[in-house]
Design a protein around this motif. Structure first.
Motif, PDB file in Angstrom:
ATOM      1  N   GLU A  79      16.954  -2.509  -9.145  1.00  0.00           N
ATOM      2  CA  GLU A  79      16.300  -3.190  -8.039  1.00  0.00           C
ATOM      3  C   GLU A  79      17.045  -2.960  -6.719  1.00  0.00           C
ATOM      4  O   GLU A  79      16.441  -2.693  -5.692  1.00  0.00           O
ATOM      5  CB  GLU A  79      16.239  -4.690  -8.347  1.00  0.00           C
ATOM      6  CG  GLU A  79      15.505  -5.520  -7.329  1.00  0.00           C
ATOM      7  CD  GLU A  79      14.082  -5.798  -7.766  1.00  0.00           C
ATOM      8  OE1 GLU A  79      13.777  -5.539  -8.940  1.00  0.00           O
ATOM      9  OE2 GLU A  79      13.298  -6.250  -6.923  1.00  0.00           O
ATOM     10  N   VAL A  80      18.373  -3.047  -6.753  1.00  0.00           N
ATOM     11  CA  VAL A  80      19.134  -3.001  -5.509  1.00  0.00           C
ATOM     12  C   VAL A  80      19.526  -1.574  -5.166  1.00  0.00           C
ATOM     13  O   VAL A  80      19.376  -1.135  -4.026  1.00  0.00           O
ATOM     14  CB  VAL A  80      20.389  -3.899  -5.612  1.00  0.00           C
ATOM     15  CG1 VAL A  80      21.217  -3.823  -4.349  1.00  0.00           C
ATOM     16  CG2 VAL A  80      19.978  -5.332  -5.877  1.00  0.00           C
ATOM     17  N   ILE A  81      20.066  -0.826  -6.140  1.00  0.00           N
ATOM     18  CA  ILE A  81      20.582   0.504  -5.835  1.00  0.00           C
ATOM     19  C   ILE A  81      19.483   1.553  -5.930  1.00  0.00           C
ATOM     20  O   ILE A  81      19.527   2.569  -5.260  1.00  0.00           O
ATOM     21  CB  ILE A  81      21.757   0.861  -6.778  1.00  0.00           C
ATOM     22  CG1 ILE A  81      22.777  -0.277  -6.775  1.00  0.00           C
ATOM     23  CG2 ILE A  81      22.446   2.144  -6.338  1.00  0.00           C
ATOM     24  CD1 ILE A  81      23.934  -0.038  -7.680  1.00  0.00           C
ATOM     25  N   GLY A  82      18.480   1.325  -6.769  1.00  0.00           N
ATOM     26  CA  GLY A  82      17.462   2.331  -6.981  1.00  0.00           C
ATOM     27  C   GLY A  82      17.713   3.061  -8.293  1.00  0.00           C
ATOM     28  O   GLY A  82      18.587   2.678  -9.070  1.00  0.00           O
ATOM     29  N   SER A  83      16.938   4.118  -8.527  1.00  0.00           N
ATOM     30  CA  SER A  83      17.061   4.810  -9.818  1.00  0.00           C
ATOM     31  C   SER A  83      18.448   5.423  -9.984  1.00  0.00           C
ATOM     32  O   SER A  83      18.904   5.663 -11.101  1.00  0.00           O
ATOM     33  CB  SER A  83      15.996   5.898  -9.915  1.00  0.00           C
ATOM     34  OG  SER A  83      16.150   6.802  -8.835  1.00  0.00           O
ATOM     35  N   ASP A  84      19.125   5.677  -8.862  1.00  0.00           N
ATOM     36  CA  ASP A  84      20.488   6.199  -8.905  1.00  0.00           C
ATOM     37  C   ASP A  84      21.467   5.170  -9.470  1.00  0.00           C
ATOM     38  O   ASP A  84      22.573   5.512  -9.883  1.00  0.00           O
ATOM     39  CB  ASP A  84      20.906   6.594  -7.478  1.00  0.00           C
ATOM     40  CG  ASP A  84      22.095   7.519  -7.474  1.00  0.00           C
ATOM     41  OD1 ASP A  84      22.279   8.215  -8.494  1.00  0.00           O
ATOM     42  OD2 ASP A  84      22.831   7.535  -6.468  1.00  0.00           O
ATOM     43  N   GLY A  85      21.042   3.906  -9.496  1.00  0.00           N
ATOM     44  CA  GLY A  85      21.953   2.833  -9.873  1.00  0.00           C
ATOM     45  C   GLY A  85      22.150   2.673 -11.363  1.00  0.00           C
ATOM     46  O   GLY A  85      22.993   1.885 -11.787  1.00  0.00           O
ATOM     47  N   LEU A  86      21.364   3.416 -12.164  1.00  0.00           N
ATOM     48  CA  LEU A  86      21.457   3.235 -13.617  1.00  0.00           C
ATOM     49  C   LEU A  86      22.855   3.514 -14.133  1.00  0.00           C
ATOM     50  O   LEU A  86      23.309   2.887 -15.077  1.00  0.00           O
ATOM     51  CB  LEU A  86      20.455   4.145 -14.326  1.00  0.00           C
ATOM     52  CG  LEU A  86      19.028   3.597 -14.370  1.00  0.00           C
ATOM     53  CD1 LEU A  86      18.157   4.501 -15.216  1.00  0.00           C
ATOM     54  CD2 LEU A  86      19.010   2.185 -14.918  1.00  0.00           C
ATOM     55  N   ARG A  87      23.566   4.449 -13.500  1.00  0.00           N
ATOM     56  CA  ARG A  87      24.891   4.767 -14.004  1.00  0.00           C
ATOM     57  C   ARG A  87      25.896   3.653 -13.734  1.00  0.00           C
ATOM     58  O   ARG A  87      26.979   3.653 -14.302  1.00  0.00           O
ATOM     59  CB  ARG A  87      25.385   6.089 -13.426  1.00  0.00           C
ATOM     60  CG  ARG A  87      25.468   6.109 -11.917  1.00  0.00           C
ATOM     61  CD  ARG A  87      25.592   7.539 -11.413  1.00  0.00           C
ATOM     62  NE  ARG A  87      25.449   7.600  -9.979  1.00  0.00           N
ATOM     63  CZ  ARG A  87      26.431   7.981  -9.154  1.00  0.00           C
ATOM     64  NH1 ARG A  87      27.593   8.315  -9.635  1.00  0.00           N
ATOM     65  NH2 ARG A  87      26.205   8.026  -7.860  1.00  0.00           N
ATOM     66  N   PHE A  88      25.553   2.709 -12.853  1.00  0.00           N
ATOM     67  CA  PHE A  88      26.456   1.585 -12.602  1.00  0.00           C
ATOM     68  C   PHE A  88      26.126   0.379 -13.469  1.00  0.00           C
ATOM     69  O   PHE A  88      26.850  -0.610 -13.435  1.00  0.00           O
ATOM     70  CB  PHE A  88      26.401   1.170 -11.128  1.00  0.00           C
ATOM     71  CG  PHE A  88      26.799   2.263 -10.197  1.00  0.00           C
ATOM     72  CD1 PHE A  88      28.118   2.662 -10.117  1.00  0.00           C
ATOM     73  CD2 PHE A  88      25.857   2.900  -9.420  1.00  0.00           C
ATOM     74  CE1 PHE A  88      28.484   3.670  -9.271  1.00  0.00           C
ATOM     75  CE2 PHE A  88      26.219   3.925  -8.569  1.00  0.00           C
ATOM     76  CZ  PHE A  88      27.537   4.314  -8.498  1.00  0.00           C
TER      77      PHE A  88
END
Lengths: 258, 77
Positions: A79-88
């Protein structure tokens, strides 16, 4: 009896109430460090046990672990970082559960104090977030590009930079990590202080020898129970807020435009 | 001299009270805006919840600074 209770009750509570005597090895093992290790052990063992034997139809433990992970992955990382955020998502989930466990100790009987009520622990957590978002920003944009993005937001007329640059600098490099640490610390500190005021105040009122004040002491105990429930809500809310803010700082560091 | 009235305690708690006014109003506005947005557009509730907590946390920070500083700067008496 009344005078005895009154003399023994340390009221009003003060900062000294947060310096508990150490348990062993000089000042190395205190209740706080013990609770932190307990929280770490809980997070590790919880996920290890839940995923030791994963099933297609999840068991209760697996369901709990999956919904905790799914909540942070979908609700915060995506929601916050976007699809790039999955690794976090794994980092954010363990951060969330660790802070939540450390906070909830504030209302668990026998523990009754959160390690986060000492500024040292939130500072370490905030520093790891600080280093993480600086590292990600510099890795993605380079040191010069990152500083230019942060300090000179595009689209402003150049005389405004006299005002903007110091503000942006203070915000990104000083107040962001500072407020992150202070927010968690102050919430847990104030929560413990409120509980102390109502429980100790209840004893003081009971021991005052005045019948009306003694009755008020029972109201004070009732408030202590209500505040305990409130603290449980604050514990989960602050863990969530910490993780959301960490994610949003990461998102700003990774974003292309300002 | 006869002491008629005495104020004891610490002036830093008054400072904390002053510091809590602004964030109190701010947090109220944040939640009011969230309720209004949800009432007008119920589907947007989950979309704006993240921003609700962000705004709430950011405005609350100032009050918490006040709380911490009230303890830091109290006189030692």
């Amino acid at each position: 009896m009344g005078d005895q209770v009154l003399a023994d009750t340390p009221f009003p509570p003060s900062v000294e109430d947060f310096y508990l005597p150490s348990i062993a090895f000089g000042s190395w093992v205190t209740k706080f460090s013990l609770l932190v290790w307990l929280a770490v052990a809980f997070v590790i063992i919880f996920f290890l046990v839940a995923y030791r034997n994963p099933k297609l139809v999840p068991t209760k433990g697996q369901w709990l672990a999956e919904s905790a992970y799914g909540f942070i992955r979908d609700g915060v990382a995506k929601e916050v970082i976007g699809s790039d955020g999955l690794r976090f998502a794994p980092y954010l989930t363990s951060l969330f559960l660790f802070i939540f466990m450390a906070n909830i100790f504030g209302v668990i009987p026998l523990a009754q104090i959160s390690p986060m009520a000492h500024i040292a622990y939130p500072i370490v957590l905030a520093l790891s977030t600080y280093v993480l978002y600086l590292y990600l920003g510099i890795k993605k944009h380079g040191l010069g590009g990152y500083l230019k993005d942060r300090l000179f937001p595009p689209g402003a007329p150049w005389p405004l930079y006299v005002l903007l640059t110091p503000i942006e600098f203070t915000q990104y490099f000083i107040t962001q990590p500072l407020t992150l640490a202070v927010r968690l610390f102050a919430n847990m500190f104030a929560g413990h202080l409120i509980l102390l005021v109502f429980t100790l105040g209840g004893f003081v009122l009971l021991g005052s020898g005045n019948i009306a004040l003694a009755a008020a002491g029972f109201i004070s105990f009732g408030m202590a129970i209500v505040m305990t429930l409130f603290e449980a809500i604050v514990a989960i809310l602050q863990a969530y807020v910490f993780v959301v803010l960490t994610a949003s700082y990461i998102q700003v560091s990774l974003s292309d435009e300002h | 001299m006869n002491l008629l009235a005495e104020v004891s305690g610490n002036i830093s708690s008054i400072g904390y009270g002053l510091a809590a006014i602004g964030p109190g109003i701010g947090v109220g506005i944040v939640f009011a805006a969230y309720i209004q947005a949800t009432a007008r557009q119920p589907e947007s509730a989950s979309l704006t919840r993240t921003y609700l907590f962000l705004g709430f946390a950011l405005s609350e920070a100032l009050a918490l600074f006040g709380l911490v500083l009230a303890f830091v700067f109290r006189s030692s008496t």
